[in-house]
Write a protein that holds these residues in place. Structure first.
Motif, PDB file in Angstrom:
ATOM      1  N   VAL A  22       0.817  -1.215   0.000  1.00 21.79           N
ATOM      2  CA  VAL A  22       0.000   0.000   0.000  1.00 21.79           C
ATOM      3  C   VAL A  22       0.848   1.261   0.000  1.00 21.79           C
ATOM      4  CG1 VAL A  22      -1.996  -1.049   1.120  1.00 21.79           C
ATOM      5  CG2 VAL A  22      -0.155  -0.124   2.523  1.00 21.79           C
ATOM      6  N   GLU A  28      -3.124   2.138  -4.546  1.00 21.10           N
ATOM      7  CA  GLU A  28      -4.555   2.143  -4.214  1.00 21.10           C
ATOM      8  C   GLU A  28      -5.414   2.297  -5.461  1.00 21.10           C
ATOM      9  OE1 GLU A  28      -4.882   5.236  -1.335  1.00 21.10           O
ATOM     10  OE2 GLU A  28      -4.316   3.944   0.348  1.00 21.10           O
ATOM     11  N   GLN A  31      -5.431  -0.958  -7.278  1.00 17.12           N
ATOM     12  CA  GLN A  31      -6.305  -1.929  -6.618  1.00 17.12           C
ATOM     13  C   GLN A  31      -7.777  -1.670  -6.967  1.00 17.12           C
ATOM     14  OE1 GLN A  31      -5.103  -1.256  -2.586  1.00 17.12           O
ATOM     15  NE2 GLN A  31      -3.519  -2.875  -2.610  1.00 17.12           N
ATOM     16  N   LEU A  62      -7.897  -7.635   2.193  1.00 19.27           N
ATOM     17  CA  LEU A  62      -7.660  -6.252   1.776  1.00 19.27           C
ATOM     18  C   LEU A  62      -8.743  -5.330   2.328  1.00 19.27           C
ATOM     19  CD1 LEU A  62      -6.084  -4.173   0.082  1.00 19.27           C
ATOM     20  CD2 LEU A  62      -7.510  -4.840  -1.888  1.00 19.27           C
ATOM     21  N   THR A  65      -7.869  -4.522   5.965  1.00 18.01           N
ATOM     22  CA  THR A  65      -6.586  -3.875   6.280  1.00 18.01           C
ATOM     23  C   THR A  65      -6.399  -2.513   5.630  1.00 18.01           C
ATOM     24  OG1 THR A  65      -5.539  -5.078   4.434  1.00 18.01           O
ATOM     25  CG2 THR A  65      -5.437  -6.094   6.631  1.00 18.01           C
ATOM     26  N   THR A  66      -7.055  -2.261   4.525  1.00 15.18           N
ATOM     27  CA  THR A  66      -6.846  -0.993   3.821  1.00 15.18           C
ATOM     28  C   THR A  66      -7.349   0.198   4.630  1.00 15.18           C
ATOM     29  OG1 THR A  66      -7.277   0.224   1.761  1.00 15.18           O
ATOM     30  CG2 THR A  66      -9.052  -1.160   2.607  1.00 15.18           C
ATOM     31  N   LYS A  67      -6.655   1.303   4.499  1.00 14.41           N
ATOM     32  CA  LYS A  67      -7.064   2.548   5.145  1.00 14.41           C
ATOM     33  C   LYS A  67      -7.841   3.456   4.182  1.00 14.41           C
ATOM     34  CE  LYS A  67      -4.872   1.435   8.910  1.00 14.41           C
ATOM     35  NZ  LYS A  67      -5.618   1.050  10.124  1.00 14.41           N
ATOM     36  N   CYS A  68      -7.939   2.990   2.941  1.00 15.99           N
ATOM     37  CA  CYS A  68      -8.615   3.793   1.910  1.00 15.99           C
ATOM     38  C   CYS A  68     -10.080   3.364   1.808  1.00 15.99           C
ATOM     39  CB  CYS A  68      -7.911   3.608   0.571  1.00 15.99           C
ATOM     40  SG  CYS A  68      -8.718   4.465  -0.797  1.00 15.99           S
ATOM     41  N   VAL A  71     -11.103   1.758  -1.585  1.00 15.78           N
ATOM     42  CA  VAL A  71     -10.646   0.380  -1.801  1.00 15.78           C
ATOM     43  C   VAL A  71     -11.554  -0.589  -1.043  1.00 15.78           C
ATOM     44  CG1 VAL A  71      -8.765  -1.263  -1.405  1.00 15.78           C
ATOM     45  CG2 VAL A  71      -8.250   1.039  -2.223  1.00 15.78           C
ATOM     46  N   CYS A  72     -11.880  -0.251   0.209  1.00 19.51           N
ATOM     47  CA  CYS A  72     -12.778  -1.090   1.006  1.00 19.51           C
ATOM     48  C   CYS A  72     -14.134  -1.245   0.326  1.00 19.51           C
ATOM     49  CB  CYS A  72     -12.933  -0.481   2.397  1.00 19.51           C
ATOM     50  SG  CYS A  72     -14.035  -1.407   3.486  1.00 19.51           S
TER      51      CYS A  72
END
Length: 495
Positions: A22, A28, A31, A62, A65-68, A71-72
């Motif tokens: 990431v 991002e 992804q 993903l 764990t993603t902070k975006c 993406v989530c």
């Protein structure tokens, strides 16, 4: 390389992008692009290949764990697509851990509404036609979270804050859809009972959001699923004046205020009234028979043949369970309406079969009515007097309870009761006046039938005396035979 091999190669390449660090520049966006490509490729075969390549675990990891947020959201949307297109994927994702994580997303206060929206979107295919998923959504506490979102929407709707097109509105509508599928696809009585205490809120929405067809549509679909084949949920609904609210809603359909959701309101009424004599009788007292006849023969383009069949089924159930409903079918000339419908819908065998059964009640022989009418009228008068006294008392209680805005959540009469008094004839007269007028017409009909029966008995006595006199000439015999024919015709006509 065959098509399946090419797809497998493409899938592996796209999944590799999801494994990128990431911290790498542009990772991002890569992804998100890869997830969009995977979701656009989804089919039964491709979803199977994604699962074989470990794509489900990659996307779910993903997502956590993603902070975006974008993406989530893309992960949740792609997971929804693959589970919707392949039943094996659906079952593979139906785990307590997945449902628990979705619950956490929905309850997290700092999560964007759009992420909640995609979480519910992912939830829907997991419970649709999946009894195991329906059980998991309850045991994980996710069902209770969805109900909390639904109740929050009630307060926003009554304040007018959910009437605007925004993400919060979409979250509420999607949660209502998910709840409907949790209890009714297939029917899950355990989940229905979990929703029973929220029935007053559903009824509040149907009544309060009259001007918003989209909101009423989702509320009606949820209500129909909750009460279907569940007597306890029906009893709870009846105690919360659901029938009055639905009659007001169906009346609005006839006034073209809610014509786009008329079919869903019809389904609600059918599920609610099925196999219930008490509710069918109550519908007749609210003027429902006349309203249903007016709607079933209307030119509402949103009413399908199935909806009209359900309307006729409601009329049939009412006629089967209430003799008063049979009288009203005759009084409102339902036979003419139904014959017209049968001529219009000639190629639908199921529709015409139901229509014929209702028509049978419309043409039923009334010769036995006078033998019972006096007792029934007396009972009806007593019931009307009791009902009138109770209504008057309750109406005074409602005046005192000025802060009871949501009515259905508390005891005592509400605005719904007052609206029901103005339901018939465009709000010009109260129901008790209409019932009194109808009863007067019925009494007149019964009086005429009694007179004709007495006249028939007198004619039979006269005929018997003439026959026993043994003084008939050829001409006299001809006259008596003619008299017999005339009286038999009269007897057949009035009986």
């Amino acid at each position: 390389m065959n098509e399946s091999g090419t797809s497998l190669t493409d899938i592996k390449i796209l999944l590799d992008f999801l494994k990128q660090d990431v911290s790498a520049s542009g990772s991002e966006q890569a992804q998100i692009t890869s997830l969009q490509a995977l979701s656009s490729m989804c089919s039964k075969e491709v979803s199977e290949l994604i699962m074989q390549c470990g794509g489900l675990n990659i996307m779910w990891k993903l997502c956590g764990t993603t902070k975006c947020p974008e993406v989530c959201q893309s992960c949740l949307y792609t997971l929804a697509c693959v589970s919707e297109s392949n039943v094996h994927v659906k079952h593979a994702l139906s785990t307590k851990g997945v449902f628990g994580s979705i619950r956490s997303i929905l309850e997290e206060s700092d999560i964007p509404d759009r992420t909640r929206l995609f979480a519910i979107y992912f939830l829907i295919p997991l419970v649709t036609g999946n009894e195991f998923g329906q059980n998991l959504i309850k045991s994980s506490g996710c069902l209770q979270t969805l109900l909390s979102i639904f109740v929050t929407g009630v307060q926003l709707i009554t304040c007018g804050k959910l009437l605007k097109q925004n993400c919060q509105r979409e979250v509420w509508m999607l949660s209502a859809k998910a709840l409907r599928l949790c209890v009714g696809s297939p029917q899950n009585k355990t989940n229905q009972m979990s929703c029973i205490e929220y029935i007053p809120h559903i009824i509040t929405i149907i009544h309060e959001a009259k001007g918003d067809e989209e909101i009423v549509l989702h509320a009606c679909q949820f209500f129909a699923a909750v009460v279907e084949n569940n007597q306890r949920c029906k009893e709870k609904s009846f105690s919360c004046r659901a029938l009055e609210v639905l009659v007001l809603a169906i009346q609005s359909c006839s006034n073209e205020k809610l014509d786009k959701v008329s079919g869903e309101i019809v389904i609600c009424l059918n599920n609610f009234l099925e196999d219930s004599k008490e509710y069918c009788e109550r519908l007749g007292k609210l003027g429902g028979i006349e309203i249903l006849l007016r709607i079933v023969d209307s030119d509402n383009i949103h009413l399908t043949s199935r909806h009209r069949s359900l309307l006729l089924m409601i009329l049939k159930n009412c006629a089967e369970n209430s003799e008063a409903a049979q009288r009203k079918l005759i009084e409102y000339n339902a036979a003419s309406t139904i014959v017209h419908l049968m001529n219009t819908v000639q190629d639908d065998e199921h529709f015409n079969k139901i229509a014929a059964s209702v028509l049978n009640y419309c043409m039923r022989d009334l010769k036995d009515v006078p033998d019972r009418c006096e007792k029934e009228v007396d009972n009806s008068d007593e019931a009307d007097d009791t009902s009138s006294t109770k209504s008057s008392t309750d109406h005074e209680c409602a005046k005192k309870d000025t802060n009871n805005k949501y009515g259905f959540l508390n005891s005592g009469k509400t605005q719904v009761d007052r609206e029901c008094f103005d339901l018939v004839n465009g709000g010009g007269s109260c129901i008790s006046e209409v019932i009194e007028k109808q009863q007067t017409q019925i009494d007149l009909l019964n009086k005429l039938l009694l007179q004709e029966r007495d006249k028939r008995i007198e004619n039979e006595k006269t005929l018997s005396a003439i026959v026993n006199s043994n003084a008939m000439s050829v001409c006299g015999k001809y006259k008596i035979d003619l008299c017999i024919v005339e009286m038999e015709c009269t007897y057949w006509w009035f009986c």
